[in-house]
Design a protein around this motif. Structure first.
Motif, PDB file in Angstrom:
ATOM      1  N   UNK A   1      -0.871 -49.787 -15.823  1.00 59.47           N
ATOM      2  CA  UNK A   1      -1.546 -48.705 -16.515  1.00 59.47           C
ATOM      3  C   UNK A   1      -0.598 -47.514 -16.615  1.00 59.47           C
ATOM      4  N   UNK A   2      -0.759 -46.777 -17.701  1.00 58.53           N
ATOM      5  CA  UNK A   2       0.128 -45.655 -17.979  1.00 58.53           C
ATOM      6  C   UNK A   2      -0.690 -44.473 -18.483  1.00 58.53           C
ATOM      7  N   UNK A   3      -0.492 -43.311 -17.866  1.00 56.51           N
ATOM      8  CA  UNK A   3      -1.153 -42.090 -18.329  1.00 56.51           C
ATOM      9  C   UNK A   3      -0.267 -41.467 -19.397  1.00 56.51           C
ATOM     10  N   UNK A   4      -0.825 -41.287 -20.589  1.00 56.42           N
ATOM     11  CA  UNK A   4      -0.039 -40.725 -21.689  1.00 56.42           C
ATOM     12  C   UNK A   4      -0.424 -39.307 -22.035  1.00 56.42           C
ATOM     13  N   UNK A   5      -1.636 -38.904 -21.691  1.00 55.40           N
ATOM     14  CA  UNK A   5      -2.099 -37.579 -22.087  1.00 55.40           C
ATOM     15  C   UNK A   5      -2.995 -37.007 -21.000  1.00 55.40           C
ATOM     16  N   UNK A   6      -2.749 -35.769 -20.621  1.00 56.72           N
ATOM     17  CA  UNK A   6      -3.584 -35.056 -19.662  1.00 56.72           C
ATOM     18  C   UNK A   6      -3.985 -33.735 -20.301  1.00 56.72           C
ATOM     19  N   UNK A   7      -5.284 -33.492 -20.352  1.00 61.28           N
ATOM     20  CA  UNK A   7      -5.810 -32.280 -20.988  1.00 61.28           C
ATOM     21  C   UNK A   7      -6.555 -31.423 -19.981  1.00 61.28           C
ATOM     22  N   UNK A   8      -6.459 -30.128 -20.153  1.00 63.47           N
ATOM     23  CA  UNK A   8      -7.214 -29.182 -19.336  1.00 63.47           C
ATOM     24  C   UNK A   8      -8.503 -28.818 -20.067  1.00 63.47           C
ATOM     25  N   UNK A   9      -9.527 -28.389 -19.330  1.00 59.71           N
ATOM     26  CA  UNK A   9     -10.779 -28.014 -19.979  1.00 59.71           C
ATOM     27  C   UNK A   9     -10.548 -26.943 -21.045  1.00 59.71           C
ATOM     28  N   UNK A  10     -11.188 -27.113 -22.182  1.00 59.35           N
ATOM     29  CA  UNK A  10     -11.043 -26.177 -23.289  1.00 59.35           C
ATOM     30  C   UNK A  10     -10.050 -26.655 -24.338  1.00 59.35           C
ATOM     31  N   UNK A  11      -9.215 -27.621 -23.994  1.00 58.65           N
ATOM     32  CA  UNK A  11      -8.271 -28.169 -24.964  1.00 58.65           C
ATOM     33  C   UNK A  11      -9.040 -29.035 -25.964  1.00 58.65           C
ATOM     34  N   UNK A  12      -8.499 -29.185 -27.175  1.00 60.00           N
ATOM     35  CA  UNK A  12      -9.172 -30.052 -28.147  1.00 60.00           C
ATOM     36  C   UNK A  12      -9.391 -31.451 -27.573  1.00 60.00           C
ATOM     37  N   UNK A  13     -10.625 -31.940 -27.725  1.00 61.92           N
ATOM     38  CA  UNK A  13     -10.954 -33.262 -27.206  1.00 61.92           C
ATOM     39  C   UNK A  13     -11.664 -33.216 -25.865  1.00 61.92           C
ATOM     40  N   UNK A  14     -11.934 -32.025 -25.344  1.00 65.81           N
ATOM     41  CA  UNK A  14     -12.615 -31.920 -24.047  1.00 65.81           C
ATOM     42  C   UNK A  14     -13.966 -31.211 -24.151  1.00 65.81           C
ATOM     43  N   UNK A  15     -14.361 -30.815 -25.348  1.00 65.29           N
ATOM     44  CA  UNK A  15     -15.567 -30.004 -25.527  1.00 65.29           C
ATOM     45  C   UNK A  15     -16.814 -30.666 -24.932  1.00 65.29           C
ATOM     46  N   UNK A  16     -17.057 -31.935 -25.251  1.00 65.94           N
ATOM     47  CA  UNK A  16     -18.264 -32.609 -24.754  1.00 65.94           C
ATOM     48  C   UNK A  16     -18.231 -32.752 -23.237  1.00 65.94           C
ATOM     49  N   UNK A  17     -17.050 -33.010 -22.689  1.00 67.68           N
ATOM     50  CA  UNK A  17     -16.948 -33.157 -21.242  1.00 67.68           C
ATOM     51  C   UNK A  17     -17.136 -31.815 -20.536  1.00 67.68           C
ATOM     52  N   UNK A  18     -16.680 -30.729 -21.151  1.00 67.70           N
ATOM     53  CA  UNK A  18     -16.899 -29.396 -20.582  1.00 67.70           C
ATOM     54  C   UNK A  18     -18.388 -29.080 -20.592  1.00 67.70           C
ATOM     55  N   UNK A  19     -19.100 -29.456 -21.673  1.00 71.71           N
ATOM     56  CA  UNK A  19     -20.548 -29.238 -21.738  1.00 71.71           C
ATOM     57  C   UNK A  19     -21.253 -30.041 -20.649  1.00 71.71           C
ATOM     58  N   UNK A  20     -20.773 -31.254 -20.402  1.00 68.82           N
ATOM     59  CA  UNK A  20     -21.410 -32.136 -19.424  1.00 68.82           C
ATOM     60  C   UNK A  20     -21.122 -31.722 -17.982  1.00 68.82           C
ATOM     61  N   UNK A  21     -19.855 -31.397 -17.663  1.00 66.83           N
ATOM     62  CA  UNK A  21     -19.462 -31.149 -16.275  1.00 66.83           C
ATOM     63  C   UNK A  21     -19.253 -29.674 -15.934  1.00 66.83           C
ATOM     64  N   UNK A  22     -19.090 -28.842 -16.942  1.00 67.68           N
ATOM     65  CA  UNK A  22     -18.955 -27.403 -16.720  1.00 67.68           C
ATOM     66  C   UNK A  22     -17.723 -27.024 -15.904  1.00 67.68           C
ATOM     67  N   UNK A  23     -17.914 -26.112 -14.949  1.00 68.77           N
ATOM     68  CA  UNK A  23     -16.815 -25.585 -14.136  1.00 68.77           C
ATOM     69  C   UNK A  23     -16.200 -26.627 -13.214  1.00 68.77           C
ATOM     70  N   UNK A  24     -16.909 -27.716 -12.978  1.00 66.15           N
ATOM     71  CA  UNK A  24     -16.394 -28.757 -12.075  1.00 66.15           C
ATOM     72  C   UNK A  24     -15.254 -29.549 -12.694  1.00 66.15           C
ATOM     73  N   UNK A  25     -15.111 -29.517 -14.017  1.00 66.48           N
ATOM     74  CA  UNK A  25     -14.086 -30.296 -14.697  1.00 66.48           C
ATOM     75  C   UNK A  25     -12.708 -29.672 -14.511  1.00 66.48           C
TER      76      UNK A  25
END
Length: 123
Positions: A1-25
Motif C-alpha cells: 500500500x502507498x499513501x499518495x495524498x494527505x489532506x488537512x481539514x478544510x482542504x478541497x475534498x474534506x468538506x463532508x468529513x469535516x461536517x461529519x467529524x468536526x474538530x476531531x478530524x
C-alpha cells in the motif's frame, strides 16, 4: 500500500468529513493498494485530549561531535591537558573546540557553550 495524498481539514475534498467529524478530524489520506487495485480513504481522528506539560529534552551527543568549551585564561593545567587531547583555540569565539568525548575526559561537559553561526548549537 502507498499513501499518495494527505489532506488537512478544510482542504478541497474534506468538506463532508469535516461536517461529519468536526474538530476531531486531523488528516484525510488516500492510500492506494496495488494488490487489490483499490483506493482507500482514511481519516485520522482525535479520540482523547488530556493536559500535558512538556519536559526539557536531553540533548543526545555522540562522542565524535565537536563542541566548544570555555576554559579560563588562568587555568593553564586544564588548557595544557585540552591541547594534548587535540583541542583547538578559536580566537573569534574565544572558545576551545574539542570533541565531546574529550570534554568528558577532562570533566568540562558543563562548560559547553552554544556558538551563534557555528556548528554547535548546544549548551
Amino acid at each position: 500500500m502507498e499513501t499518495r495524498l494527505t489532506l488537512r481539514p478544510g482542504a478541497p475534498g474534506t468538506r463532508k468529513l469535516v461536517e461529519k467529524y468536526g474538530e476531531r478530524l486531523l488528516r484525510v489520506r488516500y492510500v492506494y493498494d496495488a494488490a487489490t487495485s483499490r483506493r482507500l480513504k482514511t481519516v485520522e481522528l482525535v479520540v482523547e485530549s488530556v493536559p500535558w506539560k512538556t519536559r526539557p529534552r536531553r540533548i543526545r551527543r555522540h562522542d565524535d561531535d565537536i563542541v566548544f568549551v570555555r576554559i579560563g585564561y588562568g587555568e593553564t593545567d586544564l588548557r595544557a591537558r585540552a591541547k594534548n587531547l587535540g583541542a583547538i583555540w578559536r580566537k573569534p569565539q574565544k572558545l576551545w573546540e574539542i570533541t565531546y568525548r574529550d570534554s568528558k575526559r577532562l570533566g568540562i561537559v558543563d562548560r559547553i557553550v552554544a556558538v551563534e553561526g557555528g556548528r554547535n548549537i548546544w549548551r
